[in-house]
Design an enzyme around this catalytic site. Structure first.
Site, PDB file in Angstrom:
ATOM      1  N   HIS A 196      -4.350  -6.433  -8.826  1.00 24.52           N
ATOM      2  CA  HIS A 196      -5.512  -5.517  -8.390  1.00 24.52           C
ATOM      3  C   HIS A 196      -6.967  -6.251  -8.472  1.00 24.52           C
ATOM      4  O   HIS A 196      -7.226  -7.086  -9.458  1.00 24.52           O
ATOM      5  CB  HIS A 196      -5.422  -4.375  -9.361  1.00 24.52           C
ATOM      6  CG  HIS A 196      -6.556  -3.325  -9.319  1.00 24.52           C
ATOM      7  ND1 HIS A 196      -6.157  -2.360  -8.127  1.00 24.52           N
ATOM      8  CD2 HIS A 196      -7.698  -2.831  -9.547  1.00 24.52           C
ATOM      9  CE1 HIS A 196      -7.450  -1.683  -7.848  1.00 24.52           C
ATOM     10  NE2 HIS A 196      -8.176  -1.922  -9.078  1.00 24.52           N
TER      11      HIS A 196
ATOM     12  N   ASN B 250       1.890  -6.397 -10.523  1.00 22.76           N
ATOM     13  CA  ASN B 250       1.015  -6.214  -9.416  1.00 22.76           C
ATOM     14  C   ASN B 250      -0.455  -6.880  -9.479  1.00 22.76           C
ATOM     15  O   ASN B 250      -0.873  -7.028 -10.779  1.00 22.76           O
ATOM     16  CB  ASN B 250       0.511  -4.563  -9.130  1.00 22.76           C
ATOM     17  CG  ASN B 250      -0.494  -4.089  -8.121  1.00 22.76           C
ATOM     18  OD1 ASN B 250      -0.143  -4.601  -7.065  1.00 22.76           O
ATOM     19  ND2 ASN B 250      -1.358  -3.402  -8.675  1.00 22.76           N
TER      20      ASN B 250
ATOM     21  N   MET C 121       0.816  -1.265   0.005  1.00 20.99           N
ATOM     22  CA  MET C 121       0.162  -0.069   0.095  1.00 20.99           C
ATOM     23  C   MET C 121       0.791   1.246   0.028  1.00 20.99           C
ATOM     24  O   MET C 121       0.702   2.011   0.717  1.00 20.99           O
ATOM     25  CB  MET C 121      -0.889   0.163   1.144  1.00 20.99           C
ATOM     26  CG  MET C 121      -1.792  -1.306   1.390  1.00 20.99           C
ATOM     27  SD  MET C 121      -2.752  -1.404  -0.134  1.00 20.99           S
ATOM     28  CE  MET C 121      -3.981  -0.068  -0.038  1.00 20.99           C
TER      29      MET C 121
END
Length: 216
Positions: free
Chosen positions: A114, A112, A95
């Protein structure tokens, strides 16, 4: 004949590391083309650090609060990754918004995951966003990281139907199941050289013709 060198991977987390655990489990397979050699968090108390340590994985905490600015933290993060001879970085609930300079230095080497079907529903509270928009499909995306938040070339996605009685929690519970399946599969593709960047798109060699990797 010597075994092929495995891709050295660092997993960056900020919390409990549920996707990190899925990656660690996958990497136990001797045939898996990547090895997790470092789990790093910007939060020293992150529960995922203890989970990684229990699995025998080296861990490190770099507290972002100890730095005057984002650039200073990113420089320390970059130094730690290079000291560990990392080839590929996997963000798994990390984060922090990374600086453009850091992202550029790891371009094509940072993934990443998501919790939405990008480019829909960037940012946070994605499950609430999906319900508010009334979409019938929701899911998760693994993509290469670029300076723009929740953007970058998409490697793979997994979709689930949105039910009439879903709330954000029930939707999240079903999406995380797909996240834990998809992320290890994508890491195997990238680490094994089967997924490669061509400009702004990802090309996958020998992709399943029925799209089984990409949708559920």
């Amino acid at each position: 004949m010597a075994a092929a060198r495995k891709t050295r991977v660092a997993v960056l987390i900020s919390g409990r590391g549920s996707n990190m655990v899925a990656l660690l489990e996958a990497a136990k397979d001797p045939a898996f083309p990547a090895e997790i050699v470092l789990v790093l968090s910007n939060r020293p108390a992150a529960a995922g650090l203890a989970r990684a340590a229990a699995a025998g994985i080296p861990t490190q905490a770099i507290d972002h609060r100890a730095f005057a600015d984002r650039a200073g933290f990113d420089a320390a993060l970059d130094a730690a990754l290079r000291a560990a001879e990392i080839d590929l970085v996997c963000l798994a609930g990390f984060m922090r918004i990374l600086t453009t300079e850091f992202v550029a230095s790891w371009a094509g080497r940072m993934l990443n995951i998501h919790p939405s079907l990008l480019p829909l529903f960037k940012g946070t509270h994605t499950h609430r966003q999906a319900l508010d928009a009334g979409v019938r499909l929701h899911g998760c995306t693994v993509h290469f990281v670029v300076p723009e938040l929740d953007a970058g070339p998409i490697v793979a996605q997994a979709a689930i139907p949105v039910r009439q009685d879903d709330d954000p929690d029930s939707l999240a519970d079903r999406v995380i199941v797909q996240e834990r399946r998809l992320y290890p599969a994508v890491l195997a593709l990238v680490a094994g050289g089967r997924a490669r960047l061509e400009g702004e798109r990802v090309v996958i060699a020998d992709a399943a013709p029925d799209g089984a990797l990409f949708s559920v």
